[in-house]
Design an enzyme around this catalytic site. Structure first.
Site, PDB file in Angstrom:
ATOM      1  N   CYS A  72      17.188  61.250  56.016  1.00  0.00           N
ATOM      2  CA  CYS A  72      17.177  60.194  57.018  1.00  0.00           C
ATOM      3  C   CYS A  72      18.360  60.373  57.966  1.00  0.00           C
ATOM      4  O   CYS A  72      19.337  61.026  57.643  1.00  0.00           O
ATOM      5  CB  CYS A  72      17.268  58.831  56.339  1.00  0.00           C
ATOM      6  N   ARG A  74      15.572  65.791  62.067  1.00  0.00           N
ATOM      7  CA  ARG A  74      15.771  65.753  60.622  1.00  0.00           C
ATOM      8  C   ARG A  74      14.494  65.381  59.877  1.00  0.00           C
ATOM      9  O   ARG A  74      14.392  65.568  58.679  1.00  0.00           O
ATOM     10  CB  ARG A  74      16.884  64.750  60.281  1.00  0.00           C
ATOM     11  N   TRP A 119      12.938  58.719  56.239  1.00  0.00           N
ATOM     12  CA  TRP A 119      11.984  59.636  55.613  1.00  0.00           C
ATOM     13  C   TRP A 119      11.686  59.050  54.241  1.00  0.00           C
ATOM     14  O   TRP A 119      12.564  58.954  53.402  1.00  0.00           O
ATOM     15  CB  TRP A 119      12.590  61.035  55.502  1.00  0.00           C
ATOM     16  N   ASN A 139      21.066  56.335  53.756  1.00  0.00           N
ATOM     17  CA  ASN A 139      20.535  57.676  53.553  1.00  0.00           C
ATOM     18  C   ASN A 139      20.850  58.084  52.129  1.00  0.00           C
ATOM     19  O   ASN A 139      21.955  57.838  51.639  1.00  0.00           O
ATOM     20  CB  ASN A 139      21.172  58.656  54.548  1.00  0.00           C
ATOM     21  N   GLY A 140      19.883  58.713  51.450  1.00  0.00           N
ATOM     22  CA  GLY A 140      20.117  59.146  50.078  1.00  0.00           C
ATOM     23  C   GLY A 140      19.284  58.346  49.097  1.00  0.00           C
ATOM     24  O   GLY A 140      18.311  57.682  49.454  1.00  0.00           O
ATOM     25  N   GLU A 188       9.628  84.670  53.354  1.00  0.00           N
ATOM     26  CA  GLU A 188      10.119  83.919  54.507  1.00  0.00           C
ATOM     27  C   GLU A 188       9.055  83.836  55.596  1.00  0.00           C
ATOM     28  O   GLU A 188       8.868  82.777  56.221  1.00  0.00           O
ATOM     29  CB  GLU A 188      11.397  84.566  55.043  1.00  0.00           C
ATOM     30  N   LYS A 201       7.412  80.271  57.064  1.00  0.00           N
ATOM     31  CA  LYS A 201       7.400  79.838  58.457  1.00  0.00           C
ATOM     32  C   LYS A 201       5.998  79.387  58.872  1.00  0.00           C
ATOM     33  O   LYS A 201       5.839  78.373  59.559  1.00  0.00           O
ATOM     34  CB  LYS A 201       7.865  80.975  59.387  1.00  0.00           C
ATOM     35  N   GLU A 213       5.232  76.007  57.244  1.00  0.00           N
ATOM     36  CA  GLU A 213       6.025  74.890  57.752  1.00  0.00           C
ATOM     37  C   GLU A 213       5.503  74.338  59.070  1.00  0.00           C
ATOM     38  O   GLU A 213       5.398  73.118  59.227  1.00  0.00           O
ATOM     39  CB  GLU A 213       7.482  75.335  57.945  1.00  0.00           C
ATOM     40  N   HIS A 253      -2.940  92.654  40.380  1.00  0.00           N
ATOM     41  CA  HIS A 253      -2.807  91.908  39.121  1.00  0.00           C
ATOM     42  C   HIS A 253      -3.302  90.472  39.261  1.00  0.00           C
ATOM     43  O   HIS A 253      -2.793  89.570  38.598  1.00  0.00           O
ATOM     44  CB  HIS A 253      -1.357  91.931  38.649  1.00  0.00           C
ATOM     45  N   LYS A 263      14.926  68.354  58.118  1.00  0.00           N
ATOM     46  CA  LYS A 263      15.805  69.493  58.369  1.00  0.00           C
ATOM     47  C   LYS A 263      16.855  69.640  57.282  1.00  0.00           C
ATOM     48  O   LYS A 263      17.086  70.723  56.763  1.00  0.00           O
ATOM     49  CB  LYS A 263      16.477  69.320  59.737  1.00  0.00           C
TER      50      LYS A 263
END
Length: 609
Positions: free
Chosen positions: A2, A27, A74, A100-101, A481, A485, A488, A504, A604
């Site tokens: 947040c 964020r 969030w 926040n948290g 990576e 991307k 996301e 496999h 973020k």
């Protein structure tokens, strides 16, 4: 996750706070709200959705206050709706609070407060703080906050205003970021120092359990025992222009195109070509003895973990040091064996990643030395590690990390060079590696200049909902990576996989509707990689190959599409390959109409566990 912003001073508090809140949009959030004090009353407004909706509601209500706090939420505890949106209040609406948290013991506190008559209206853990502070209030709001804070468990930061104190904000931080900006007879609070850049570069970071009383022309900070403390004012290194989109459509695209310069920044003054080695001013005078290191453990999450994975190949190859790479969120719940002589490298773009910080604190309590890699000066990780090497990438606003990742690889490459030269690497080998590093900015620019070719391929495959990214050796973590991307920002099911493992099991998923992005820029494994791609083609799978100029011709007849990158050493090919996968993901996301800078459900800076 947040974003908190607050203001007290001579400017319009509503307008200033909203502008600050907009700088925290990257964020990630699902609701937003604002509160303030006017004429000894609390006024507020909150909305589900974007800040634009909040701003519209504020204008329709002509909200006017003398001091303001605001938050982008969030959702963690409780659905994203107007009731659960911040700010939250006590029963009398005498105070408003943004947070926040996570408060880990909120259920126990809620039960206790309900027994004393508190009536809760939301599902959030945040509302518990408001009622708790109110329960202790007897006319001294600072004392009430001081009594409440020791009862809270978790990583959190919060700010509150009280109707009896119309010209001040109380701010508290505990294992979560909160920074205070000092202006000319005005002050700001924020979760992120970047949001302060248009106002001031003079900041103070709150440490664990510190309480600040923020006024326009006065700042008082107290420790957990309520003893007044003097905080050092720091200067922000970034500038306001660093956080604008410029002429680019999205922050993400701007940050992809900044990489020739950010790679230069990451290398600047960090190698000695005559000696074929690297040097870091951040390590001068640090309490880490690199000569005694026998083993390295890398801790990180997400994109930073992928960078650490690439670095493990590098360090074992260049420095012949065994390297263990751990995902921070998993490592925290292991009972790890950490032998004497282990150096921990903790990687976090923001320096506020909750799981990485928790793992670092546990290891430092055992006496293990921790070297941080971070992009944010003054961040919690930078302050708590034994030493910190900064990426120098500048503010990264897009939620998906781009330039920070390549800067991490550059810094880790230089660190691997340093460790290698201290052990068995010759000066000539070191000089050759530096020569390859120095070519990177121009080579990245070559790829960026080829963006139309990459865009055309992305457009062709934008309708597909499943992708494989395959690689071997250095290209395996690079494939992870690349797949991340695409996940996301395009919301596509993309899986990075070691090419040799496809037979496999996963090869059962290959068909004409599941394209494969083949990362072929690894000379050591190129022949094996082509064999794996023949297996994909035999099952009607489309192949998009990323290959170096000297080997790309061998892929004609195998790959449906080829994206050529400049030749480099295998160790640095992840950087050039990643530029391609970033552009590929960006253009697919754009074609699909996704919210590129602020992907759904993502934040973020992951400051909660």
């Amino acid at each position: 996750m947040c974003g908190i912003f607050g203001y007290v001073g001579k400017q319009n508090p509503i307008k200033t706070t909203l502008e600050g809140l907009k700088k925290l949009e990257y964020r990630g959030y699902d609701s937003a709200g604002i509160a303030g004090v006017k004429d000894n009353s609390i006024f507020y407004c909150k909305e589900v959705g974007k800040i634009a909706a909040l701003e519209k509601a504020i204008n329709s209500h002509n909200l006017d206050v003398d001091v303001a706090i605001a938050q982008t939420r969030w959702a963690t505890h409780g659905k994203p709706n107007k009731v659960n949106a911040h700010p939250h209040f006590d029963a009398h609406h005498s105070l408003a609070l943004v947070h926040n948290g996570i408060i880990e013991n909120y259920e126990a506190l809620r039960t206790e407060l309900r027994a004393k008559g508190a009536n809760f209206v939301s599902e959030t853990d945040t509302e518990v703080i408001a009622h708790l502070v109110s329960a202790f209030y007897d006319g001294d709001i600072l004392k009430a906050v001081q009594q409440a804070v020791p009862l809270l468990r978790g990583a959190y930061a919060f700010a509150l205003v009280h109707r009896d104190f119309p010209h001040q904000i109380l701010a508290v931080a505990n294992k979560a970021p909160l920074v205070i900006g000092i202006g000319n007879e005005e002050a700001f609070i924020s979760s992120d120092s970047n949001a302060l850049l248009t106002h001031t570069q003079d900041v103070i970071y709150l440490a664990d359990s510190e309480i600040a009383v923020v006024q326009a022309n006065k700042l008082d900070v107290f420790d957990a025992t309520m003893a007044p403390i003097t905080k050092k004012t720091l200067k922000l290194a970034a500038h306001a222009t660093d956080v604008s989109k410029g002429h680019f459509e999205h922050y993400t695209l701007k940050e992809i195109h900044e990489q020739p310069q950010t790679i230069r920044n990451a290398m600047l003054s960090r190698f000695l070509e005559d000696y074929g080695t690297a040097v870091f001013e951040e390590l001068e005078g640090a309490s880490i003895d690199l000569q005694s290191i026998e083993r390295i453990m890398i801790l990180a999450c997400g994109t930073s973990w992928h960078a650490g994975y690439v670095a493990a190949y590098l360090m074992e190859d260049k420095a012949r040091i065994p390297v263990q790479v751990e995902i921070s969120s998993e490592f925290r719940y292991k009972n790890p064996v950490v032998p004497v002589g282990t150096l921990v490298i903790a990687i976090s773009q923001s320096g506020e990643t909750a799981d990485t910080l928790a793992a670092v604190r546990e290891l430092r309590a055992r006496g293990v030395k921790v070297l941080a890699l971070c992009n944010v000066y003054g961040s919690t990780l930078a302050r708590e590690a034994d030493a910190c090497i900064f990426l120098k990438a500048g503010p990264e606003i897009g939620v998906c990390s781009t330039k920070a990742f390549t800067s991490q690889i550059v810094v880790l490459s230089l660190f691997s060079l340093l460790m290698g030269r201290m052990r068995n690497m010759s000066k000539q080998e070191g000089q050759d590696f530096i020569a390859a590093l120095k070519k990177l900015p121009e080579q990245v620019q070559v790829i960026l200049d080829d963006h139309k070719h990459i865009q055309a391929i992305a457009k062709k495959y934008a309708s597909y909902d499943n992708f494989f990214f395959l690689g071997r050796n250095f290209m395996y973590p690079t494939s992870l990576e690349g797949a991340l991307k695409l996940k996301e920002i395009s919301y596509i099911n993309a899986n990075g996989y070691p090419a040799g493992e496809m037979k496999h099991g996963p090869i059962a998923l290959i068909n004409e509707n599941c394209p494969t992005v083949a990362l072929c820029a690894n000379k050591l494994t190129f022949d094996k990689m082509t064999s794996n791609l023949m297996e994909v083609k035999a099952r009607s799978g489309h192949v998009i190959a990323i290959a170096e100029a000297t080997t790309s011709k061998a892929l004609h007849g195998i790959a449906d599409q080829i994206i050529v990158i400049p030749d480099t050493v295998d160790e640095l090919a992840p950087i050039l390959t990643t530029i391609v996968t970033q552009l590929f993901a960006y253009y697919i996301a754009k074609e699909r109409g996704a919210d590129i800078d602020q992907p759904r459900n993502l934040a973020k800076s992951v400051t909660v566990e």
